[in-house]
Write an enzyme that holds these catalytic residues in place. Sequence first.
Site, PDB file in Angstrom:
ATOM      1  N   ASP A  43     -32.246  26.276  39.346  1.00 48.19           N
ATOM      2  CA  ASP A  43     -33.225  25.885  39.922  1.00 48.19           C
ATOM      3  C   ASP A  43     -33.797  24.436  39.497  1.00 48.19           C
ATOM      4  OD1 ASP A  43     -35.718  26.177  41.325  1.00 48.19           O
ATOM      5  OD2 ASP A  43     -36.810  26.722  39.359  1.00 48.19           O
ATOM      6  N   ASP A  82     -37.568  22.847  40.189  1.00 45.61           N
ATOM      7  CA  ASP A  82     -38.807  22.967  39.902  1.00 45.61           C
ATOM      8  C   ASP A  82     -39.458  23.969  38.855  1.00 45.61           C
ATOM      9  OD1 ASP A  82     -40.002  20.738  41.797  1.00 45.61           O
ATOM     10  OD2 ASP A  82     -39.503  21.989  43.301  1.00 45.61           O
ATOM     11  N   GLU A 123     -47.111  34.094  45.352  1.00 45.75           N
ATOM     12  CA  GLU A 123     -45.559  33.869  45.013  1.00 45.75           C
ATOM     13  C   GLU A 123     -45.309  34.555  43.515  1.00 45.75           C
ATOM     14  OE1 GLU A 123     -44.685  29.636  44.125  1.00 45.75           O
ATOM     15  OE2 GLU A 123     -42.600  30.178  43.493  1.00 45.75           O
ATOM     16  N   LYS A 173     -33.060  32.284  48.106  1.00 46.97           N
ATOM     17  CA  LYS A 173     -31.992  31.402  47.635  1.00 46.97           C
ATOM     18  C   LYS A 173     -30.937  32.513  47.259  1.00 46.97           C
ATOM     19  CE  LYS A 173     -34.485  28.246  44.729  1.00 46.97           C
ATOM     20  NZ  LYS A 173     -34.828  27.620  43.397  1.00 46.97           N
TER      21      LYS A 173
END
Length: 304
Positions: free
Chosen positions: A53, A55, A100, A217
């Site tokens: 990933d 960020d 989230e 993802k």
Amino acid sequence: MSAAELRGSEAALCPQVPELQKTTVRIQQPERVMGLIRAIKEQGGSKLQVISDFDMTLSRFGCNGRRCPTSHNILDNSHVISEDGKKKLKDLLHHYYPIEIDPNRTLEEKRPLMVEWWTQAHDLLSQQKIQKGDIAQIVRESDVMLRDGFNELFDQLHKYNVPMFIFSAGVGDILEEIIRQANVFYPNVNVVSNYMDFDDNGVLKCFKSPLIHTYNKNNSVLQGTAYFQQLSTRTSIILLGDSMGDLTMADGVPSVENILKIGFLNDKVEEQRGNYLDAYDIVLESDETLDVVNGILRYILMET
Ligand code: TMP
Ligand code: MG
């Protein structure tokens, strides 16, 4: 067993990776993890790929008590966004970010809400007449920081020809510029992310599809990218992430033999610890460095 005793036994199991003794390291199944690291070493660098990933995984979560920006935040905070646009983007962040990372909501609940967030944010950004030619300066003027040790990570992978696949729900144009400015955008680095679509005058008109958010993802957005097929001989994977959504990033790889999942637990550490320990092989709590990843790679890639 106390945390200190556990760390002692982890070190005894794998004295070649002293970084595993760091106080930030938590491992639920130390024997399994050490077995995985040894198996990946046995297979060698020619069988290895890293899937990461971006960020808050390759980039830092915080510095001196202040939050560092995500690739979206870099744009949001820049001089090219109007005050009204900034306020609306911040309101979206304050509404959706707690959702989230909420450990009490299922991924099924979160998925449509993330689509809402990303769609609204991208629409707002697309109204701001952002120029392609401004991206480099926007990144240069931002507070973004890569995690300590990023040079060693990228340099080692480049030196040993290990492919590095960055799979990001952030903004591809921004994150590519970050790694370019850090002088580590080597040919072994491949990125799949949300890319901007500019008109003939170089002004942002929209974002290209498919939309990648925190919780899709996986294969669904990778279909059509030849990348994963090419890597079918790379059967050992080190996966790096900071979100529960990052755990599926390797799902499209056709033949995985060993996968070591390393998770950065940055925020709401106490509430999320249980879920992270169940899901990630190694959890790094509030660790702004890539020390553990680099230590493991040094051991795996070291010629014996
Ligand atoms: P990722 O690290 O899984 O690739 O996800 C990107 C992060 O970007 C995710 O944690 C949420 C964040 N984000 C923003 O900061 N601002 C935004 O406008 C959007 C859509 C996402
Ligand atoms: Mg992330």
